[in-house]
Design an enzyme around this catalytic site. Structure first.
Site, PDB file in Angstrom:
ATOM      1  N   ARG A  46       0.842  -1.201   0.000  1.00  0.00           N
ATOM      2  CA  ARG A  46       0.000   0.000   0.000  1.00  0.00           C
ATOM      3  C   ARG A  46       0.875   1.248   0.000  1.00  0.00           C
ATOM      4  NH1 ARG A  46      -1.794   1.546   4.592  1.00  0.00           N
ATOM      5  NH2 ARG A  46      -2.492  -0.502   5.274  1.00  0.00           N
ATOM      6  N   TYR A  98     -16.837  16.619 -15.278  1.00  0.00           N
ATOM      7  CA  TYR A  98     -17.117  15.184 -15.329  1.00  0.00           C
ATOM      8  C   TYR A  98     -18.174  14.882 -14.258  1.00  0.00           C
ATOM      9  CZ  TYR A  98     -16.536  10.197 -14.692  1.00  0.00           C
ATOM     10  OH  TYR A  98     -16.771   8.861 -14.569  1.00  0.00           O
ATOM     11  N   ASP A 170      -7.860  18.735 -14.145  1.00  0.00           N
ATOM     12  CA  ASP A 170      -8.211  17.412 -14.676  1.00  0.00           C
ATOM     13  C   ASP A 170      -7.823  17.426 -16.155  1.00  0.00           C
ATOM     14  OD1 ASP A 170      -9.415  15.179 -15.792  1.00  0.00           O
ATOM     15  OD2 ASP A 170     -11.223  15.302 -14.565  1.00  0.00           O
ATOM     16  N   LYS A 195      -8.427   6.306 -19.155  1.00  0.00           N
ATOM     17  CA  LYS A 195      -8.717   6.814 -20.494  1.00  0.00           C
ATOM     18  C   LYS A 195      -7.445   6.786 -21.356  1.00  0.00           C
ATOM     19  CE  LYS A 195     -12.548   7.407 -18.274  1.00  0.00           C
ATOM     20  NZ  LYS A 195     -12.965   8.680 -17.677  1.00  0.00           N
TER      21      LYS A 195
HETATM   22  C1  PLP Z   1     -13.499   9.146 -16.416  1.00  0.00           C
HETATM   23  C2  PLP Z   1     -13.172  10.484 -15.922  1.00  0.00           C
HETATM   24  C3  PLP Z   1     -12.943  10.725 -14.552  1.00  0.00           C
HETATM   25  C4  PLP Z   1     -13.082   9.623 -13.504  1.00  0.00           C
HETATM   26  O1  PLP Z   1     -12.118   8.645 -13.644  1.00  0.00           O
HETATM   27  P1  PLP Z   1     -12.368   7.084 -13.257  1.00  0.00           P
HETATM   28  O2  PLP Z   1     -11.097   6.442 -13.681  1.00  0.00           O
HETATM   29  O3  PLP Z   1     -13.564   6.629 -14.019  1.00  0.00           O
HETATM   30  O4  PLP Z   1     -12.591   7.052 -11.793  1.00  0.00           O
HETATM   31  C5  PLP Z   1     -12.610  11.996 -14.164  1.00  0.00           C
HETATM   32  N1  PLP Z   1     -12.518  13.002 -15.055  1.00  0.00           N
HETATM   33  C6  PLP Z   1     -12.738  12.824 -16.360  1.00  0.00           C
HETATM   34  C7  PLP Z   1     -12.625  13.983 -17.287  1.00  0.00           C
HETATM   35  C8  PLP Z   1     -13.082  11.567 -16.841  1.00  0.00           C
HETATM   36  O5  PLP Z   1     -13.330  11.392 -18.141  1.00  0.00           O
END
Ligand code: PLP
Length: 379
Positions: A46, A98, A170, A195
């Protein structure tokens, strides 16, 4: 080292005990100690794991940060950032976030006394006006999901600095190939590595990158204490994904632009949201801070009914109807009922996330096949 080289070699070393060129999957929870406290730097996974460590260094490298952190999901990474703050602190976030970030802010953290203002970040004045004496963080998502609005990172981080606030970006949609917020003044970059960084729709993972030692320490402590770490197998996959990031995003950029132009000229399409188009309201800012415009775009059909939109969505053959984005394969999504269903209907309408809106994650397939598929689906 240039970006394309960093994706492959940044922060990496060959495995020291065997010389393995690729970082192995260290599928272990614990590590031997010769004597209590005497060990090779790893105690419990961890806290630290060699596979995760290699990935975290790669993450830091591609965002031009000094430290990277890998989490069990993008939202776990966001959660880690929010745990820096105390009850009573105020956070300013964009109004086109998001859906899961919005849900976390309003349904998880508001009850612990954090307060949020959601403002249209297209106009930096809105950010300035929302600052109170309790404000601690500006949470920026650009380009936004699903309407591809673009906020000026440099201008907003300047406002933050003048007021002693942290800025977190983000950067999931842009990827560090197209946009590097730490270079533009941000303190924290967050990614859903699920992603583009992973890139193959086979892991759920989150990342944070920072360039400040003290902030890195605080975040690492929260990661360790709260425990939402990424597992070694997932880290191996994401590390492999990062190696082709530059190649993939080049093609995502090319295909994204071609598909946007095609849709723009289609008689059944009302409007296209893609920052690479010259008539996009934030094209100038996008052009200034991005090296490419990415593979994400949304479009609105002229026929404004759920039934008509669903029919189009059911007609795709190559492009898959599914949530998520950023993989090599193209995906299509209906934000109002899928990814953004957690945003209250009234809010959604106000933002323009209506039934006729379709979001595309344009993959790296041959663009002629994609355009043909879209054309057939729209009919
Ligand atoms: C998918 C996404 C998230 C969340 O991420 P997870 O891996 O699904 O927890 C946050 N911000 C954006 C812009 C996203 O596309």
């Amino acid at each position: 080292m240039k970006f394309n080289t960093k994706t492959i070699h940044g922060g990496q070393q060959h495995e020291p005990s065997t010389g393995a060129v690729m970082t192995p999957i260290f599928q272990t929870s614990t590590y031997v100690q010769q004597s209590p406290g005497k060990h090779k730097g790893y105690e419990y996974s961890r806290g630290e794991n060699p596979t995760r460590h290699a990935l975290e260094k790669a993450f830091a490298s591609i965002e031009n940060g000094t430290h990277g952190l890998a989490f069990s999901s993008g939202l776990a990474a966001t959660d880690c950032v929010l745990r820096l703050f105390n009850s009573g602190d105020h956070i300013i976030a964009g109004d086109d976030l998001y859906g899961g970030s919005y849900r976390m802010f309003t349904q998880l953290f508001e009850k612990y006394g954090l307060t949020f203002s959601f403002v249209d970040m297209n106009n930096p004045e809105n950010v300035k006006n929302a600052i109170t004496e309790n404000t601690k963080l500006i949470w920026l998502e650009t380009p936004t999901n699903p309407l591809l609005k673009v906020a000026d990172i440099e201008v907003i981080t300047l406002i933050a600095k003048e007021n002693n606030l942290l800025t977190a970006v983000d950067n999931t949609f842009a990827t560090p190939y197209n946009q590097r917020p730490l270079d533009l003044g941000a303190d924290i970059v967050m990614h859903s590595a699920t992603k583009y960084l992973g890139g193959h729709s086979d892991v759920v993972m989150g990342a944070l990158m920072v360039k400040d030692e003290e902030l890195a320490k605080q975040l690492h402590f929260i990661q360790f204490a709260a425990g939402a770490v990424a597992g070694p197998m997932d880290c191996f996959l994401a590390l492999r994904g990062v190696k082709t990031l530059a190649l993939r995003v080049q093609r995502h950029n090319e295909n994204g632009m071609r598909v946007a132009e095609f849709l723009k000229n289609h008689s059944k399409v009302q409007s296209v949201y893609y920052p690479g188009l010259e008539d996009h309201p934030n094209h100038e800012v996008a052009n200034k801070q991005m090296n490419g415009f990415g593979g994400m775009l949304s479009f609105r059909l002229k026929e404004d009914s759920r039934e008509a939109t669903f029919k189009v969505l059911e007609n795709f053959k190559i492009i898959t109807l599914a949530e998520s984005l950023g993989g090599v394969e193209s995906l299509v999504n209906h934000p109002a009922t899928m990814t953004h269903a957690s945003i209250p209907a009234k809010e959604r309408e106000k933002l323009g996330i209506t039934d006729s809106l379709i979001r595309l994650s344009v993959g790296v397939e041959d663009v002629y096949d994609l355009i043909e598929d879209i054309n057939n689906a729209i009919g």
